[in-house]
Design a protein around this motif. Structure first.
Motif, mmCIF file in Angstrom:
data_model
loop_
_atom_site.group_PDB
_atom_site.id
_atom_site.type_symbol
_atom_site.label_atom_id
_atom_site.label_comp_id
_atom_site.label_asym_id
_atom_site.label_seq_id
_atom_site.Cartn_x
_atom_site.Cartn_y
_atom_site.Cartn_z
ATOM 1 N N THR A 1 -25.632 37.594 6.546
ATOM 2 C CA THR A 1 -25.177 38.736 6.267
ATOM 3 C C THR A 1 -24.043 39.181 5.409
ATOM 4 O O THR A 1 -23.943 40.384 5.138
ATOM 5 C CB THR A 1 -24.525 39.040 7.846
ATOM 6 N N TYR A 2 -23.560 38.197 4.801
ATOM 7 C CA TYR A 2 -22.459 38.478 3.655
ATOM 8 C C TYR A 2 -23.251 38.796 2.628
ATOM 9 O O TYR A 2 -22.909 39.355 1.455
ATOM 10 C CB TYR A 2 -21.859 37.105 3.424
ATOM 11 N N THR B 1 -25.466 32.682 10.222
ATOM 12 C CA THR B 1 -25.664 34.226 10.213
ATOM 13 C C THR B 1 -24.257 34.882 9.450
ATOM 14 O O THR B 1 -24.362 36.140 8.629
ATOM 15 C CB THR B 1 -25.274 34.719 11.753
ATOM 16 N N LYS B 2 -23.380 34.466 9.557
ATOM 17 C CA LYS B 2 -22.051 34.893 8.785
ATOM 18 C C LYS B 2 -22.401 34.768 7.437
ATOM 19 O O LYS B 2 -22.072 35.739 6.563
ATOM 20 C CB LYS B 2 -21.016 34.244 9.012
ATOM 21 N N ASP C 1 -24.024 30.372 14.062
ATOM 22 C CA ASP C 1 -22.825 31.398 13.725
ATOM 23 C C ASP C 1 -22.535 31.567 12.445
ATOM 24 O O ASP C 1 -22.459 32.252 11.725
ATOM 25 C CB ASP C 1 -21.725 31.004 14.754
ATOM 26 N N LYS C 2 -22.420 30.118 11.950
ATOM 27 C CA LYS C 2 -22.146 30.157 10.481
ATOM 28 C C LYS C 2 -23.208 30.469 9.446
ATOM 29 O O LYS C 2 -23.072 31.242 8.609
ATOM 30 C CB LYS C 2 -21.713 28.681 10.162
ATOM 31 N N ALA D 1 -21.284 41.177 7.064
ATOM 32 C CA ALA D 1 -20.444 40.137 7.560
ATOM 33 C C ALA D 1 -18.998 40.564 7.835
ATOM 34 O O ALA D 1 -18.141 39.930 8.475
ATOM 35 C CB ALA D 1 -20.598 38.969 6.595
#
Length: 228
Positions: free
Chosen positions: A163-164, A159-160, A156-157, A184
């Motif tokens: 995507t940022y 991916t965040k 999860d972290k 993000a």
């Protein structure tokens, strides 16, 4: 009527017919309404129109996408480290979607590992007209190993963070600066102009305006971190 008179009459008639035919031919060759004159330019005009797209296509840089807002050649000091030919070259990358293109570039192997770990390969490859800020291997090396390993283990972290680095617009250098909303959900900010750009005040663009089949890539020297 005598034979002589008949011969003179026939000769006069032939002369008149010949003169009339010549006169009509002359009018037909010069008159704007003549079918032969109107039809003559058509093949030349059609050939010119048909040839125009081929000429434009030949003049376009290799690998550029039709209809995309494309600019000039890649710029920046790190561009010299990109392979000169093959799938990892600028020409090769332009043929592939962005995650595939990055996997062929030796500068971006750590980023590719992170993208695979997060399960974002298909997401990035299928996205249309995006801008990707791609951290180099050295950018990831700035992060302490224990921290990087922890992030790679937290999908999860990870991916965040990844995507940022993606903006859902294809931005050429003339439109790059300003606050840009990322996939993000947070904004990043680009400053600079010409061939000198910085993201979030500390990440320098090392090689910019790199084209892939679905993205414009700016290779940066620092991993970008979202505020949230």
């Amino acid at each position: 009527m005598t034979v002589t008179h008949r011969r003179r009459h026939t000769a006069a008639a032939l002369f008149a017919a010949t003169a009339l035919t010549f006169g009509l031919g002359a009018c037909g060759s010069n008159g704007s309404g003549s079918s032969s004159t109107a039809a003559a330019p058509a093949p030349s005009s059609s050939a010119s129109v048909a040839a125009a797209p081929e000429t434009a296509a030949a003049a376009a840089p290799a690998g550029t996408a039709t209809g995309a807002a494309m600019s000039g050649q890649p710029f920046g000091a790190a561009c010299t480290a990109v392979p000169k030919d093959g799938a990892g070259s600028f020409t090769g990358m332009a043929k592939d979607p962005v995650a595939t293109a990055a996997s062929n570039n030796p500068l971006l192997s750590t980023l590719v590992t992170a993208v695979k770990q997060a399960g974002l390969v298909d997401t990035l490859n299928s996205a249309q007209n995006i801008t990707v800020f791609a951290p180099t291997n050295d950018a990831f090396a700035k992060i302490p190993k224990a921290t990087l390993d922890a992030v790679l283990a937290d999908k999860d972290k990870l991916t965040k963070i990844l995507t940022y680095h993606v903006v859902p617009q294809r931005l050429d250098p003339t439109a790059l600066t300003g606050a840009r909303k990322t996939l993000a959900g947070d904004n990043l900010t680009v400053t600079g102009s010409g061939q000198d750009f910085t993201v979030n005040g500390n990440a320098k663009v090392l090689c910019g305006d790199v084209q892939t089949a679905n993205a414009t890539v700016y290779i940066v020297d620092t991993v970008l971190m979202p505020a949230s």
